[in-house]
Design a protein around this motif. Structure first.
Motif, PDB file in Angstrom:
ATOM      1  N   PRO A  89      61.635   2.107 -24.527  1.00 49.99           N
ATOM      2  CA  PRO A  89      60.702   0.983 -24.883  1.00 49.99           C
ATOM      3  C   PRO A  89      61.549  -0.141 -25.716  1.00 49.99           C
ATOM      4  CG  PRO A  89      59.621   3.012 -25.291  1.00 49.99           C
ATOM      5  CD  PRO A  89      60.977   3.425 -24.827  1.00 49.99           C
ATOM      6  N   ARG A  90      62.783   0.300 -26.353  1.00 52.71           N
ATOM      7  CA  ARG A  90      63.457  -0.682 -27.224  1.00 52.71           C
ATOM      8  C   ARG A  90      64.309  -1.653 -26.126  1.00 52.71           C
ATOM      9  NH1 ARG A  90      68.923   0.103 -27.957  1.00 52.71           N
ATOM     10  NH2 ARG A  90      69.548   2.240 -27.509  1.00 52.71           N
ATOM     11  N   ALA A 115      63.237  -2.070 -23.007  1.00 53.53           N
ATOM     12  CA  ALA A 115      62.455  -2.932 -22.057  1.00 53.53           C
ATOM     13  C   ALA A 115      61.847  -4.248 -23.306  1.00 53.53           C
ATOM     14  CB  ALA A 115      61.256  -2.100 -22.132  1.00 53.53           C
ATOM     15  N   THR A 116      61.798  -4.022 -24.457  1.00 58.38           N
ATOM     16  CA  THR A 116      61.561  -4.951 -25.357  1.00 58.38           C
ATOM     17  C   THR A 116      62.546  -5.963 -25.490  1.00 58.38           C
ATOM     18  OG1 THR A 116      60.134  -3.596 -26.771  1.00 58.38           O
ATOM     19  CG2 THR A 116      61.082  -5.692 -27.789  1.00 58.38           C
ATOM     20  N   VAL A 117      63.731  -5.749 -25.532  1.00 57.27           N
ATOM     21  CA  VAL A 117      64.968  -6.745 -25.224  1.00 57.27           C
ATOM     22  C   VAL A 117      64.780  -7.555 -23.787  1.00 57.27           C
ATOM     23  CG1 VAL A 117      67.586  -6.853 -25.023  1.00 57.27           C
ATOM     24  CG2 VAL A 117      66.497  -5.407 -26.610  1.00 57.27           C
ATOM     25  N   ALA A 168      62.224  -8.068 -22.327  1.00 59.00           N
ATOM     26  CA  ALA A 168      61.031  -8.961 -22.285  1.00 59.00           C
ATOM     27  C   ALA A 168      61.337 -10.194 -23.179  1.00 59.00           C
ATOM     28  CB  ALA A 168      59.775  -8.303 -22.783  1.00 59.00           C
ATOM     29  N   THR A 169      62.230  -9.789 -24.406  1.00 58.65           N
ATOM     30  CA  THR A 169      62.460 -11.024 -25.196  1.00 58.65           C
ATOM     31  C   THR A 169      63.296 -12.075 -24.323  1.00 58.65           C
ATOM     32  OG1 THR A 169      62.440  -9.628 -27.007  1.00 58.65           O
ATOM     33  CG2 THR A 169      63.712 -11.653 -27.329  1.00 58.65           C
ATOM     34  N   HIS A 183      55.835  -7.407 -14.553  1.00 54.52           N
ATOM     35  CA  HIS A 183      55.741  -6.215 -14.966  1.00 54.52           C
ATOM     36  C   HIS A 183      55.363  -5.289 -13.784  1.00 54.52           C
ATOM     37  CE1 HIS A 183      56.250  -8.145 -18.625  1.00 54.52           C
ATOM     38  NE2 HIS A 183      56.339  -7.015 -19.264  1.00 54.52           N
TER      39      HIS A 183
END
Length: 145
Positions: free
Chosen positions: A130-131, A133-135, A137-138, A145
């Motif tokens: 998740p961390r 994937a968040t990067v 997405a940012t 997705h």
């Protein structure tokens, strides 16, 4: 330089070295794969993702190239300054896609589409943490997705 949202593109500059070229001083085609790998690795590192420690963490993962399609449009030569531009274009549960272009100034030399699989130590597919994937997405707010 790259089209689309300029903030979504990571730029990695490099200079063509002797070892990158053939006897005619032209970049050997397989070395572009090395260039785009460096671009992807730098994108991750510049965004706080250390691939070496990523595998060492509990439940560690790595990213392996699953497929790569490359169009060689124009040659690069010894001592030329190039830029590898990378954009994450898709994020799925256990994979992601990137477009990577190699530029000489305003000239597009190489265009590559790369799909990466997120794998564990045994080479089995795993969800992108998740961390991370968040990067991604940012970096690319319009990811599919």
């Amino acid at each position: 330089m790259p089209d689309g949202n300029p903030s979504a593109w990571h730029r990695y500059p490099l200079r063509v070295q002797w070892e990158d070229t053939d006897a005619a001083g032209i970049v050997y085609y397989a070395n572009y794969l090395r260039f785009i790998e460096r671009g992807r690795s730098d994108l991750l590192l510049q965004n706080g993702i250390d691939q070496r420690s990523l595998m060492d963490e509990p439940g560690g993962v790595a990213f392996a190239v699953r497929s790569c399609s490359v169009d060689y449009l124009k040659p690069a030569r010894l001592h030329e300054d190039l830029v590898v531009a990378t954009a994450i274009t898709e994020l799925r549960g256990a994979s992601l896609a990137a477009r990577q272009d190699v530029w000489r100034g305003e000239e597009l030399l190489v265009r590559a589409q790369v799909r990466l699989a997120c794998i564990d130590r045994d080479g089995r597919a795993r969800r992108v943490p998740p961390r991370i994937a968040t990067v991604f997405a940012t970096l690319s707010p319009n990811l599919s997705h």
